[in-house]
Design a protein around this motif. Sequence first.
Motif, PDB file in Angstrom:
ATOM      1  N   ALA A 166       7.106  -5.779  -6.335  1.00  0.00           N
ATOM      2  CA  ALA A 166       5.856  -6.432  -5.938  1.00  0.00           C
ATOM      3  C   ALA A 166       4.689  -5.599  -6.473  1.00  0.00           C
ATOM      4  N   PRO A 167       3.507  -6.184  -6.562  1.00  0.00           N
ATOM      5  CA  PRO A 167       2.329  -5.375  -6.898  1.00  0.00           C
ATOM      6  C   PRO A 167       2.122  -4.283  -5.844  1.00  0.00           C
ATOM      7  N   VAL A 168       1.711  -3.106  -6.290  1.00  0.00           N
ATOM      8  CA  VAL A 168       1.574  -1.949  -5.401  1.00  0.00           C
ATOM      9  C   VAL A 168       0.208  -1.309  -5.580  1.00  0.00           C
ATOM     10  N   PHE A 169      -0.491  -1.084  -4.465  1.00  0.00           N
ATOM     11  CA  PHE A 169      -1.688  -0.257  -4.467  1.00  0.00           C
ATOM     12  C   PHE A 169      -1.260   1.192  -4.268  1.00  0.00           C
ATOM     13  N   LEU A 170      -1.428   2.009  -5.288  1.00  0.00           N
ATOM     14  CA  LEU A 170      -1.193   3.442  -5.165  1.00  0.00           C
ATOM     15  C   LEU A 170      -2.550   4.084  -4.871  1.00  0.00           C
TER      16      LEU A 170
ATOM     17  N   ASP B 215      -4.998   2.638  -7.692  1.00  0.00           N
ATOM     18  CA  ASP B 215      -4.592   1.893  -8.891  1.00  0.00           C
ATOM     19  C   ASP B 215      -3.706   0.750  -8.429  1.00  0.00           C
ATOM     20  N   LEU B 216      -3.922  -0.436  -8.973  1.00  0.00           N
ATOM     21  CA  LEU B 216      -3.027  -1.555  -8.703  1.00  0.00           C
ATOM     22  C   LEU B 216      -1.977  -1.594  -9.802  1.00  0.00           C
ATOM     23  N   LEU B 217      -0.728  -1.425  -9.392  1.00  0.00           N
ATOM     24  CA  LEU B 217       0.394  -1.433 -10.318  1.00  0.00           C
ATOM     25  C   LEU B 217       1.128  -2.767 -10.212  1.00  0.00           C
TER      26      LEU B 217
ATOM     27  N   ARG C   9       0.858  -1.182   0.000  1.00  0.00           N
ATOM     28  CA  ARG C   9       0.000   0.000   0.000  1.00  0.00           C
ATOM     29  C   ARG C   9       0.899   1.239   0.000  1.00  0.00           C
ATOM     30  N   LEU C  10       0.717   2.129  -0.961  1.00  0.00           N
ATOM     31  CA  LEU C  10       1.576   3.304  -1.095  1.00  0.00           C
ATOM     32  C   LEU C  10       0.732   4.541  -1.364  1.00  0.00           C
TER      33      LEU C  10
ATOM     34  N   GLY D 204       2.518  -2.039 -15.292  1.00  0.00           N
ATOM     35  CA  GLY D 204       2.037  -0.806 -14.681  1.00  0.00           C
ATOM     36  C   GLY D 204       0.634  -1.031 -14.170  1.00  0.00           C
ATOM     37  N   GLU D 205      -0.250  -0.084 -14.406  1.00  0.00           N
ATOM     38  CA  GLU D 205      -1.606  -0.175 -13.854  1.00  0.00           C
ATOM     39  C   GLU D 205      -2.454  -1.205 -14.593  1.00  0.00           C
ATOM     40  N   ILE D 206      -3.082  -2.113 -13.838  1.00  0.00           N
ATOM     41  CA  ILE D 206      -4.040  -3.043 -14.440  1.00  0.00           C
ATOM     42  C   ILE D 206      -5.426  -2.908 -13.824  1.00  0.00           C
ATOM     43  N   ILE D 207      -5.511  -2.300 -12.636  1.00  0.00           N
ATOM     44  CA  ILE D 207      -6.796  -2.116 -11.975  1.00  0.00           C
ATOM     45  C   ILE D 207      -6.886  -0.689 -11.477  1.00  0.00           C
ATOM     46  N   GLY D 208      -8.034  -0.070 -11.686  1.00  0.00           N
ATOM     47  CA  GLY D 208      -8.321   1.225 -11.101  1.00  0.00           C
ATOM     48  C   GLY D 208      -9.618   1.135 -10.330  1.00  0.00           C
TER      49      GLY D 208
END
Length: 451
Positions: free
Chosen positions: A337-341, A366-368, A292-293, A373-377
């Motif tokens: 790692a995958p990151v929730f921005l 956004d899930l990066l 989580r970022l 890069g981003e695949i989920i918003g």
Amino acid sequence: MTFVFIKDILHESIKLGEKVSVRGWVKFNRVSGKIAFIELNDGSCFNNLQIVYKKESLTNFDEAAKLRTGSAVAITGTVNKNNKSTQAIELLAERIELLKDSAEDYPLQTKQHSMEFLRDIAHLRPRTSTFNAIMSIRSHLAYAIHKFFNDNGFIWFAAPIITSNDAEGAGENFVIEQDSQKPFFDKQAKLTVSGQLNAEAYAQAFQKVYTFGPTFRAERSHTNRHLAEFWMVEPEIAFINLEQLMQIIEIFVKTIIKNVYFNAKNQFDFFINQKPYLKDRISDLINKPFIRLDYAKAIELLKEAAEQKKFEDNDIFFGKDLASEHERYLCEQVYNAPVFLYNFPKDIKAFYMKQNPDNLTVAATDLLVPGVGEIIGGSAREDDYEKLINRVKEMNIDAQSIQWYLDLRKYGYYSSAGFGLGFERLIMYILDLENIRDAIPFPRYNGKLSF
């Protein structure tokens, strides 16, 4: 004559020594003196069945030896086990019948073809091992998505494809032409860019809903990440906040990837043999916690990197709509790692996102993921009517065209949150495809409308 599927033979559902008949397409035909071999695939599974035919036992051996790649055939023979072969189960042919020949100019021959070449023959590329694997995994992934939502109490509903609004407010709709003298609809019609607004309406009745279907963006883009027609997964859940939404997204992604990885093992192994690092990527996705970022913290990290000129665009500031290179730096270089921005500035996000108390940011994420890069918003939705209508005015959106959506806030709309998953971008990620045009059967993009 009763035909069986190749998958039943290879999975040993049929006993050794049993006589069977199969139908399929010739992938490869190799003659070595008085013995020859056909690699046959019927679409029932990823692997081919090896057909062995001999001059001494096949009356039309010389004809069979001339079978071209791509030809459709029917073959009768005995199931055999050959421990000296890399494929232990084979079929000893007693009869080979040509059902339909393949022309000499059949473009798929037994050699390596580039992905660019295959895009120009998208009607034939599913016959290659690469696209057989991609599209099979795509099918398994679609099933896993439906299964996840069904298992967790979601209602599926069909969001309209023809709409009168631009859900994202970005003006990237395809407009449907109407007869000016006798228009079909009472207002301008467009192809949908998202089913989200409609999903919110249904979430206020069923609490947990989702839609999964084609969406359209009239972006004049030629990047490897954009399509004019693509598929979106869009769940919507009432009575939850942003943190709860991120928890759901993480569980969702891990669950569907795990499901597909174990149910399409042969197809995944095909790619892992070419790209061994995919095994660790998928393992990390399933087993590691997502980071989580906060957006503000991300800007600090990017500014530090920009001072070292790590980007093409090193102009980093709070309020910047991050490019793919920035997103990938965060999830690849900083965290691996995958990151929730999350908590983005409201000025770079859609009108419907819930405003945070600071009045500068919105409860959006956004899930990066590495490699894409981003695949989920996703976001929590603004449930305050006055705040929402003010935001609509600020962004010069025609309030009348979405009055029905605004009115939801008057009728018990307490809270809601949801996300959109770009289906093809997820496929790109888990298979590390270089171009999104290879993640969909017949790609549509700016300047190209074939097939």
